[in-house]
Design an enzyme around this catalytic site. Structure first.
Site, mmCIF file in Angstrom:
data_model
loop_
_atom_site.group_PDB
_atom_site.id
_atom_site.type_symbol
_atom_site.label_atom_id
_atom_site.label_comp_id
_atom_site.label_asym_id
_atom_site.label_seq_id
_atom_site.Cartn_x
_atom_site.Cartn_y
_atom_site.Cartn_z
ATOM 1 N N SER A 75 -9.370 1.640 3.418
ATOM 2 C CA SER A 75 -8.538 2.454 2.539
ATOM 3 C C SER A 75 -7.566 1.638 1.693
ATOM 4 O O SER A 75 -6.998 2.149 0.737
ATOM 5 C CB SER A 75 -7.753 3.469 3.387
ATOM 6 O OG SER A 75 -6.872 2.819 4.294
ATOM 7 N N SER A 85 -9.821 -0.823 7.352
ATOM 8 C CA SER A 85 -9.127 -0.507 6.101
ATOM 9 C C SER A 85 -8.392 -1.668 5.465
ATOM 10 O O SER A 85 -7.953 -1.562 4.322
ATOM 11 C CB SER A 85 -8.150 0.660 6.317
ATOM 12 O OG SER A 85 -8.866 1.862 6.463
ATOM 13 N N LYS A 136 0.852 -1.187 0.000
ATOM 14 C CA LYS A 136 0.000 0.000 0.000
ATOM 15 C C LYS A 136 0.892 1.242 0.000
ATOM 16 O O LYS A 136 1.923 1.283 0.684
ATOM 17 C CB LYS A 136 -0.892 -0.037 1.242
ATOM 18 C CG LYS A 136 -1.895 1.089 1.367
ATOM 19 C CD LYS A 136 -2.750 0.849 2.611
ATOM 20 C CE LYS A 136 -3.776 1.927 2.845
ATOM 21 N NZ LYS A 136 -4.579 1.645 4.071
#
Length: 533
Positions: free
Chosen positions: A186, A210, A105
């Site tokens: 996210s 997330s 990420k």
């Protein structure tokens, strides 16, 4: 190295070096375990696997269906793979991740020349030349860092009206099961990339939901570990109290292998002081019979009524029983208690974000000009590319929040954590269960640029505030859209949760294959019904 250049970069990386790399005899949806077995048998090389993943990214991410799941690629990925192939030929294999490509990420720093942007143009020049400890652990374990995934900008902590999976740097991540559906956030890019066959595993981060939400809505496995099991150093932060990184993968076994690599104490992150005492060989601890005799508490009513979700959940509970689990109905904490925990959580996170982001920005290289939260707010106001869809209400609220030394903040945070842990501990103890099970959420909803992301309930908040582990894995689908099953355990119970999840996965094989449809209306049965006369 941003999204519009990725096809060209992928092509450049692919043509570099010898053209005789061994062909890949695997499906793009093969697990890391299957790829490792093929390499062990001499049927596959890490270089060939990396080349295949890069080719798929070039084909699907910003051409084809345009998933927008990748922000940057590691320019050294093929060279790293070749070195690992040479080690293998010399008889040295570091472990189950040797030669396996993994995505990060894009709020996790990696020393490969790529920026760590958190999806914000304010960090487009944030090339720190630092490896987060979890990245160093991955590469020490033999993993190949393939690149950085798109995310909800600032890990979805900028606006109360945000669209999950959107960032100014990367655009909107599209769900490969339905391109008009949310990939959640996210860690949207990590979930979509694994689902789409870009890599067998990725790293996400979670403060509350997330990792688990995008894993569930993209039809993959996601684990939010106990806070303190994995170092958070050199990761763009929200909260020192709740942040953690965790694996997202095609199979529970792959998630276990990745967790085994990244878990451990880090002197630079005091929260991890007990990690070494609790970490174990999570892959070796998987037991296909783990569900036999296991008492599991059943939660209902967390997700708003949905016939498809209810049907998939009922089928999952039946599968758990067939595999030997003893299911016990467990009552949720009172709605008032849960509401008080959620309210205290947001106020606490705002204060923690203000402190954490100011500290992080102060550590960035001089090329980063926005070095405080106030400067970020001013940057967004002056940069129209940051706010075409939603604003920065959370930033503005955080800027006005108290210091983390404030007695009122400290009391509120302590009370929220105590209440969340007490609620979970009571459910475990009073019902004599080793884990709780729930639907992770409803199927992914349509992306709405007017009203923002729509959700129908989640079980993520209690384990997030408590700091306890939460595993999600596929349990079914609704007209091709994934639905996830959640398993929640006490602190440091990752080995048991993974074993339970692995046994469920082996019993159900519920992971869906994406079809990259523009909408559900493209499904034959739906189209026929729409056009019926």
């Amino acid at each position: 190295m941003f999204k519009h250049t990725i096809p060209a970069i992928a092509a450049a990386i692919l043509v570099a070096g010898p053209a005789h790399a061994q062909a890949v005899p695997l499906s793009p949806y093969a697990s890391a375990g299957e790829a490792q077995a093929a390499m062990t048998a001499g049927k596959l090389t890490s270089e060939a696997l990396v080349r295949a993943d890069l080719a798929r990214i070039g084909q699907l991410d910003h051409v084809g269906p345009r998933l927008n799941a990748i922000i940057a690629l590691n320019p050294h990925a093929i060279a790293d793979a070749r070195k690992l192939d040479a080690e293998r030929r010399a008889g040295h294999v570091r472990g189950p991740l040797h030669g396996i490509p993994i995505l990060l990420k894009d709020n996790i720093e990696s020393d490969d020349g790529t920026a760590t942007t958190a999806g914000s143009l304010a960090l487009k020049d944030n090339v720190t030349h630092r490896d987060a400890p979890l990245v160093r652990r991955l590469t020490d374990a033999g993993a190949v860092i393939l690149g950085k995934t798109n995310l909800s900008e600032w890990a979805n902590f900028r606006s109360t009206n945000s669209i999950s999976g959107w960032s100014a740097v990367g655009g909107l991540v599209r769900n490969p099961h339905g391109l008009d559906r949310t990939a959640c956030g996210s860690s949207a890019g990590s979930g979509a990339a694994v689902a789409a066959g870009y890599a067998s595993a990725a790293i996400g981060t979670e403060t509350d939901g997330s990792v688990t939400c995008p894993a569930a809505m993209n039809g993959v496995v996601g684990l939010k570990p106990t806070v303190g099991l994995v170092s958070r150093r050199f990761i763009v932060p929200i909260s020192a109290e709740q942040d953690t990184a965790g694996p997202m993968a095609r199979t529970v076994a792959d998630a276990a292998a990745v967790l085994g690599a990244i878990a451990g104490s880090d002197p630079g992150d005091p929260a991890t002081r007990d990690a070494d005492a609790h970490k174990t060989n999570y892959l070796a601890a998987l037991d296909p019979a783990a569900l036999q005799g296991a008492r599991i508490g059943v939660l209902k009513g967390v997700v708003r009524n949905s016939a498809q979700t209810d049907a998939a959940y009922d089928a999952a509970l039946a599968a758990l029983k067939r595999a030997g689990a003893v299911l016990v109905d467990v009552k949720l904490p009172d709605q008032k208690v849960r509401g008080e925990i959620s309210g205290a959580e947001f106020e606490s996170l705002a204060a923690e974000f203000k402190a954490a982001i100011n500290d992080y920005l102060a550590s960035t290289p001089p090329t980063v000009k926005t070095r405080t939260l106030d400067a970020l707010i001013a940057f967004d106001k002056a940069e129209p590319r940051e706010t075409p869809l939603f604003g920065q209400e959370i930033f503005e609220a955080a800027a006005k929040s108290p210091a983390i030394t404030d007695p009122a903040y400290l009391a509120k945070r302590a009370a929220a954590r105590k209440a969340a842990r007490a609620a979970l501990d009571e459910m475990f103890a009073q019902n004599n269960v080793v884990a709780l099970v729930s639907a992770s959420g409803a199927p992914p909803s349509i992306v709405d640029p007017v009203n923002g992301s729509q959700f129908f309930g989640s079980v993520s908040s209690l384990p997030a505030v408590a700091g306890y582990p939460h595993l999600t894995l596929p349990m079914g689908e609704a007209k091709g859209l994934p639905i996830g099953l959640s398993l929640i355990g006490p602190a440091w119970s990752e080995a048991r949760l993974l074993a339970l999840g692995n046994a469920f996965e082996l019993a159900t094989h519920a992971r869906p294959t994406p079809h990259f449809l523009p909408s559900l209306a493209a499904r034959p049965e739906v189209a026929a019904a729409y056009d019926a006369r």
